[in-house]
Design a protein around this motif. Structure first.
Motif, short mmCIF file in Angstrom:
data_model
loop_
_atom_site.label_atom_id
_atom_site.label_comp_id
_atom_site.label_asym_id
_atom_site.label_seq_id
_atom_site.Cartn_x
_atom_site.Cartn_y
_atom_site.Cartn_z
N GLY A 191 -46.94 -60.68 -18.11
CA GLY A 191 -46.13 -61.08 -19.26
C GLY A 191 -44.68 -60.69 -19.06
N TYR A 192 -44.01 -60.41 -20.18
CA TYR A 192 -42.59 -60.09 -20.12
C TYR A 192 -42.29 -58.80 -20.88
CZ TYR A 192 -41.71 -64.88 -18.53
OH TYR A 192 -41.69 -66.04 -17.81
N TYR A 193 -41.25 -58.10 -20.42
CA TYR A 193 -40.56 -57.16 -21.27
C TYR A 193 -39.53 -57.97 -22.03
CZ TYR A 193 -42.55 -53.39 -18.43
OH TYR A 193 -43.42 -52.53 -17.79
N THR A 194 -39.51 -57.86 -23.33
CA THR A 194 -38.64 -58.71 -24.13
C THR A 194 -37.63 -57.89 -24.93
OG1 THR A 194 -40.26 -58.71 -25.93
CG2 THR A 194 -40.37 -60.53 -24.35
N ASN A 195 -36.59 -58.58 -25.38
CA ASN A 195 -35.58 -58.01 -26.27
C ASN A 195 -34.90 -56.78 -25.66
OD1 ASN A 195 -34.12 -58.14 -28.70
ND2 ASN A 195 -35.38 -56.56 -29.62
N LEU A 196 -34.71 -56.79 -24.33
CA LEU A 196 -34.12 -55.64 -23.66
C LEU A 196 -32.60 -55.63 -23.75
CD1 LEU A 196 -36.24 -55.52 -20.36
CD2 LEU A 196 -36.57 -54.19 -22.45
N ILE A 197 -32.03 -54.44 -23.62
CA ILE A 197 -30.58 -54.28 -23.50
C ILE A 197 -30.21 -54.36 -22.02
CG2 ILE A 197 -28.63 -52.71 -23.88
CD1 ILE A 197 -30.43 -51.32 -26.02
N GLN A 198 -29.22 -55.15 -21.69
CA GLN A 198 -28.72 -55.21 -20.31
C GLN A 198 -27.41 -54.43 -20.23
OE1 GLN A 198 -28.27 -59.14 -18.54
NE2 GLN A 198 -26.66 -58.39 -17.19
N THR A 199 -27.28 -53.62 -19.18
CA THR A 199 -26.06 -52.84 -18.98
C THR A 199 -25.66 -52.82 -17.52
OG1 THR A 199 -25.06 -50.64 -19.27
CG2 THR A 199 -27.39 -50.70 -18.75
N ASP A 200 -24.36 -52.62 -17.27
CA ASP A 200 -23.91 -52.46 -15.89
C ASP A 200 -23.70 -51.00 -15.53
OD1 ASP A 200 -21.62 -51.98 -17.34
OD2 ASP A 200 -20.33 -53.26 -16.15
N ALA A 201 -24.06 -50.07 -16.45
CA ALA A 201 -24.09 -48.66 -16.08
C ALA A 201 -25.18 -48.50 -15.01
CB ALA A 201 -24.41 -47.79 -17.29
N ALA A 202 -24.83 -47.90 -13.89
CA ALA A 202 -25.75 -47.85 -12.76
C ALA A 202 -27.05 -47.14 -13.14
CB ALA A 202 -25.08 -47.14 -11.59
#
Length: 458
Positions: A191-202
């Motif tokens: 399935g999927y992990y949904t509604n995630l936060i995306q960040t460019d912090a390493a």
């Protein structure tokens, strides 16, 4: 003249010194707010060392050959070590982390920023949500992180990650919120992990379970996944803290989570499905059946509807819909938008409790060979892509490395005799009569493939 020359040299030296001093104090009064966040938050972030014990697979034919000459082979186990992160949420010593960080842990050790080391107890968690809670017994007052509101995040605001990437304790990385509402496929394809936060912090291996903080030092997410660095750089994902907050108290109280339930049989809309059924949309989730007296039925969702949004989040696959529903607790009111013959309708739905959890089944399953199972539900079929005609029991917990969570067991063979498994009652009857020395074959379906796992039960 010599005095004049010396005065010129002195004057030049003073001017040079003043110039250097002026360069050295650019922004002298500036205070970086990130430094203040780290000073306050870092002591509440912990390193988690885990020892995992897994059983070594021995081919049944080798086992039988060995038994004929030397006797039974004792069950073989091997240990491995891993590292992750977590953060303290209470003075009593409760710590939040990812489920995959502590899954199958034989021993959990927590190390604080000041060097204090504690043995930790696994309280509970959920693999699907990838959230877990562990606990230490504090010997002194503990620092605690405050939880923020991830629903109010804005693209571009500061994001600060603290964790233990590759074992480097208490590493701080900084970036911004790159996006919200992201979905990524689970590694096992279930399935999927949904509604995630995306960040460019390493974020790197070892950061998992650590906090993603805002500029106020509040936790806004749980760092959980990264894109393969060979494919992209600085694309990391965190579970919104508001999702975790819905379940943390449940986990502390009961060791598990109660998940929500919609009650529909669905399939992903494809071009072929849309054309064959004359659907007015090319993306969404087609409702092939609505369970009687389910939350969906009570709200007015009908067979033939195409679900396109849940609480404003666009839905494009059956697995995504199920994952989104499971992000809520029973009793939560959500808005489900459907396309009905070309017209969009938004319905208010009060989510229910998964039938396997709400007491509708009077029979509980018996654990066998590290497997805990339950009866199949409509949501299970959607999540794990189980064919409509397949009957069996679904694996909800697995302590062995051969049959995974989400597998559907439909037959068990004992010493050459086969027994169909259609529900928990069938499962209990068979496993109750298995004795040491019996030869077992477990037939199961997982991710589009039928397989059999055979062994001699010791």
């Amino acid at each position: 003249m010599k005095n004049i020359s010396n005065i010129k040299k002195l004057t030049f030296g003073l001017l040079l010194l003043l110039s250097v001093l002026s360069l050295a104090i650019v922004n002298a009064d500036y205070q970086n707010p990130i430094v203040n966040v780290v000073k306050v938050a870092a002591p509440a972030v912990v390193k988690i060392d885990v020892v995992v014990q897994t059983e070594v697979y021995i081919d049944p034919f080798i086992r039988e050959f060995y038994r004929q000459f030397f006797g039974d082979i004792p069950r073989q186990f091997e240990e491995s070590n891993s590292v992750g992160s977590g953060f303290i949420i209470s003075k009593e010593g409760y710590i939040v982390t990812n489920y995959h960080v502590v899954k199958g842990a034989k021993k959990i050790t927590v190390t604080m920023l000041n060097g204090d080391v504690y043995d930790a107890q696994y309280i509970g968690g959920d693999e699907e949500l990838d959230i877990a809670v562990i606990k230490i017994k504090p010997t002194k007052d503990l620092p605690v992180l405050e939880m923020g509101d991830s629903d109010k995040l804005q693209i571009g605001e500061w994001a600060i990650a603290i964790g233990n990437p590759l074992g480097f304790q208490h590493t701080v990385t900084v970036g911004v919120i790159s996006a919200t509402g992201r979905k990524i496929p689970k590694p096992d394809g279930s399935g999927y992990y949904t509604n995630l936060i995306q960040t460019d912090a390493a974020i790197n291996p070892g950061n998992s379970g650590g906090p993603l903080l805002n500029i106020y030092g509040q936790v806004i997410g749980i760092n959980t996944a990264i894109i393969n660095p060979t494919q992209a750089m600085n694309i990391g994902f965190a579970i919104p803290i508001n999702t975790a907050k819905r379940f943390i108290n449940q986990i502390i109280a009961t060791g598990r989570v109660e998940k929500a339930y919609l009650g529909v049989y669905v399939q992903t809309v494809t071009e072929a499905l849309a054309k064959s059924l004359g659907l007015k949309v090319t993306k969404g989730v087609y409702v092939s059946q609505v369970e009687k007296d389910s939350p969906a039925a009570k709200a007015g969702i009908r067979e033939g509807d195409v679900i396109v949004k849940l609480n404003g989040t666009v839905v494009e696959s059956a697995e995504e819909l199920t994952s989104l529903v499971r992000n809520y607790t029973p009793g939560t009111k959500v808005k489900v938008t459907v396309n009905r013959a070309g017209k969009e309708i938004t319905l208010d739905v009060t989510l229910g409790t998964l039938p396997s959890q709400n007491g509708s089944s009077t029979t509980s399953s018996k654990e066998f060979y590290g497997l805990k199972v339950s009866n199949l539900t409509a949501d299970d079929r959607s999540t794990y892509r189980v064919p409509a005609g397949l009957e069996g029991v679904i694996v909800k917990e697995s302590k062995n490395s051969f049959i995974k969570v989400g597998a559907v067991i439909y037959r068990i063979s004992v010493n050459g005799y086969s027994y169909d498994i259609k529900n928990i009652s069938d499962w209990n009857k068979v496993v109750d009569n298995i004795k040491k020395g019996d030869y077992i074959g477990i037939f199961y379906y997982y991710n589009g493939v039928n397989s059999v796992f055979s062994f001699r039960y010791n």
